[in-house]
Design a protein around this motif. Structure first.
Motif, PDB file in Angstrom:
ATOM      1  N   LYS A  21      18.968   3.676   6.163  1.00  0.00           N
ATOM      2  CA  LYS A  21      19.885   3.186   7.586  1.00  0.00           C
ATOM      3  C   LYS A  21      18.103   2.574   8.021  1.00  0.00           C
ATOM      4  CE  LYS A  21      21.934   6.907   9.528  1.00  0.00           C
ATOM      5  NZ  LYS A  21      22.772   8.011  10.775  1.00  0.00           N
ATOM      6  N   PHE A  22      17.317   2.588   7.912  1.00  0.00           N
ATOM      7  CA  PHE A  22      15.644   1.599   7.905  1.00  0.00           C
ATOM      8  C   PHE A  22      15.871   0.414   7.519  1.00  0.00           C
ATOM      9  CE2 PHE A  22      11.911   0.387   7.169  1.00  0.00           C
ATOM     10  CZ  PHE A  22      10.890  -0.363   7.749  1.00  0.00           C
TER      11      PHE A  22
ATOM     12  N   LEU B 112      18.424  -0.763   5.735  1.00  0.00           N
ATOM     13  CA  LEU B 112      19.672  -1.560   5.833  1.00  0.00           C
ATOM     14  C   LEU B 112      20.029  -2.508   6.907  1.00  0.00           C
ATOM     15  CD1 LEU B 112      22.953   1.049   4.671  1.00  0.00           C
ATOM     16  CD2 LEU B 112      22.158  -1.167   3.568  1.00  0.00           C
ATOM     17  N   TYR B 113      19.261  -1.661   7.849  1.00  0.00           N
ATOM     18  CA  TYR B 113      19.077  -2.741   9.370  1.00  0.00           C
ATOM     19  C   TYR B 113      18.497  -3.569   9.077  1.00  0.00           C
ATOM     20  CZ  TYR B 113      21.591   1.441  11.840  1.00  0.00           C
ATOM     21  OH  TYR B 113      22.409   2.239  12.077  1.00  0.00           O
ATOM     22  N   TRP B 114      17.143  -3.400   8.292  1.00  0.00           N
ATOM     23  CA  TRP B 114      16.379  -4.447   8.469  1.00  0.00           C
ATOM     24  C   TRP B 114      16.951  -6.116   7.220  1.00  0.00           C
ATOM     25  CZ3 TRP B 114      10.685  -4.432   8.743  1.00  0.00           C
ATOM     26  CH2 TRP B 114      10.511  -5.748   8.363  1.00  0.00           C
TER      27      TRP B 114
ATOM     28  N   ASP C  16      19.508  -6.751   7.338  1.00  0.00           N
ATOM     29  CA  ASP C  16      20.455  -6.239   8.017  1.00  0.00           C
ATOM     30  C   ASP C  16      20.109  -7.717   9.282  1.00  0.00           C
ATOM     31  OD1 ASP C  16      22.846  -5.532   7.274  1.00  0.00           O
ATOM     32  OD2 ASP C  16      22.651  -3.959   8.548  1.00  0.00           O
ATOM     33  N   GLY C  17      18.665  -7.767   9.923  1.00  0.00           N
ATOM     34  CA  GLY C  17      18.258  -7.884  10.688  1.00  0.00           C
ATOM     35  C   GLY C  17      17.839  -9.466   9.764  1.00  0.00           C
TER      36      GLY C  17
ATOM     37  N   SER D 245      26.493  -7.745   4.892  1.00  0.00           N
ATOM     38  CA  SER D 245      26.113  -5.856   5.494  1.00  0.00           C
ATOM     39  C   SER D 245      26.965  -5.335   4.434  1.00  0.00           C
ATOM     40  CB  SER D 245      26.542  -6.314   6.452  1.00  0.00           C
ATOM     41  OG  SER D 245      26.238  -5.210   7.163  1.00  0.00           O
TER      42      SER D 245
ATOM     43  N   ARG E 134      26.053  -1.673   1.973  1.00  0.00           N
ATOM     44  CA  ARG E 134      26.526   0.092   1.918  1.00  0.00           C
ATOM     45  C   ARG E 134      27.012  -0.331   1.092  1.00  0.00           C
ATOM     46  NH1 ARG E 134      24.310  -3.001   6.609  1.00  0.00           N
ATOM     47  NH2 ARG E 134      24.433  -1.143   8.383  1.00  0.00           N
TER      48      ARG E 134
END
Length: 372
Positions: free
Chosen positions: A10-11, A13-15, A17-18, A60, A64
């Motif tokens: 999650k970290f 992927l969120y990075w 995404d950001g 994104s 995933r």
């Protein structure tokens, strides 16, 4: 811990995404600025923004899919490539100070494709895109092709390499976690094999002799009752001895050493990424009390490993009272598990006490008291 690879995923992927969102804001600002200065039409701007938004969303989703080890998303990659090409080729003027602007969104697609296509294919596609985009931007804008090439090389290399490094980091974390689980399963399997060998060695010969003597007694029952009775007496003796041997083996298997359990709990918790501190004063306790505490430590450590996201755990023993605290265990909705219930029953039967529940400070406390 079971949840640590998912947290890492999650970290990461969120990075990513950001990063995609920041690029989208940068590209979108360039388009809006060009429209505000009447350098392009509202229709072109809206079309470019829509295409870039589609590329960012598909980027994104493709990430995933890659992190979940699903089949290659051919349709998503294809649609994202088409949208990126349309966005890059729209007639939007390029700023005179640099060549790397909104059209670099096409290299974001390359950062997603690198997770699915072979390296040689990615290098070939990257070279074609770099050449084509450099020629297009330098031909339609005031920026020299040398400046355009430098900025595009940076984007074409940074995005795919960053995406690949992030994916490699995730696979490394997951493989390390799987390795820890495999070691734990192997240790359990080896212990089961050891116990199976012990039982075989204890019972194999005795049961074979009992079987033979029982068959002999059955044959001699009518011909020689006295000898049949003697053989059955021998069968009863062998069965009694075998029962005693099994009881001794099981008692030895069940007996735990407190010092070994403390060391094992620390090793297991630290291998799972949780800091473990131990302060044990149990020299004056009787062997049965030490065994009870060893069972409590084993069950408590197992509970932390299986049901927690703890980053630290402290174990203290003082005056026959064990306290295990950690910062990552939450009380299950259905109450305590079967292991904790069994431990509570074991403590109560021996005359001690047991409790396990969250505290007001957000920790989880396992407390066991053994009889003096």
């Amino acid at each position: 811990m079971a949840t640590r690879p998912e947290t890492a995923k999650k970290f990461l992927l969120y990075w990513m995404d950001g990063t995609a969102v920041l690029l989208g804001i940068f590209y979108g600002s360039a388009l809006i600025s060009a429209t505000a200065q009447a350098q392009t039409s509202m229709l072109v701007m809206l079309t470019a923004l829509a295409c870039m938004a589609g590329v960012l969303v598909l980027f994104s989703l493709v990430l995933r899919d890659a992190y979940d080890d699903r089949p290659a998303p051919t349709v998503k990659l294809t649609v994202a490539a088409l949208l990126a090409v349309v966005a890059a080729l729209l007639p939007v003027p390029h700023p005179p100070e640099g060549g790397g602007t909104w059209e670099s969104v096409i290299y974001l697609w390359l950062g997603a494709a690198v997770l699915y296509l072979p390296l040689r294919v990615i290098i070939g596609i990257g070279a074609v895109l770099l050449t084509a985009m450099t020629a297009y931007v330098s031909a339609t804008g005031p920026v020299p092709w040398q400046a355009v090439l430098v900025s595009h090389i940076f984007a074409a290399a940074l995005l795919p390499v960053g995406s690949r490094i992030w994916y490699w980091l995730w696979r490394t974390i997951r493989d390390a976690h799987d390795s820890q689980e495999a070691k734990a399963r192997l240790a359990v399997s080896e212990e089961r094999l050891r116990f199976a060998r012990d039982l075989h060695d204890l019972l194999g010969h005795s049961l074979s002799v009992i079987t033979l003597k029982s068959e002999l007694s059955a044959k001699m029952a009518t011909k020689d009752p006295v000898r049949a009775a003697s053989e059955m007496s021998e069968v009863r003796r062998l069965a009694g001895e075998s029962l005693i041997e099994v009881q001794v083996a099981v008692d030895g298997y069940r007996s735990l050493e407190l010092d070994k359990e403390l060391a094992g709990a620390r090793a297991a918790l630290e291998a799972a990424g949780a800091t473990c501190t131990i302060d044990a004063r149990a020299e004056d306790l009787s062997p049965p009390a030490r065994t009870l505490l060893a069972w409590a430590i084993r069950e408590g450590a197992t509970n932390v490993l299986k049901h927690s996201r703890a980053t630290w755990c402290s174990i203290t023993i003082d005056g026959g009272v064990l306290e295990m605290r950690n910062d990552g265990v939450h009380a299950p909705d259905g109450g305590t598990g079967s292991g904790l219930r069994g431990l509570s029953e074991r403590m109560s039967t021996a005359g001690g006490s047991f409790s396990a529940s969250p505290t007001r400070t957000g920790e989880f406390l396992l407390r066991a008291r053994v009889p003096a």
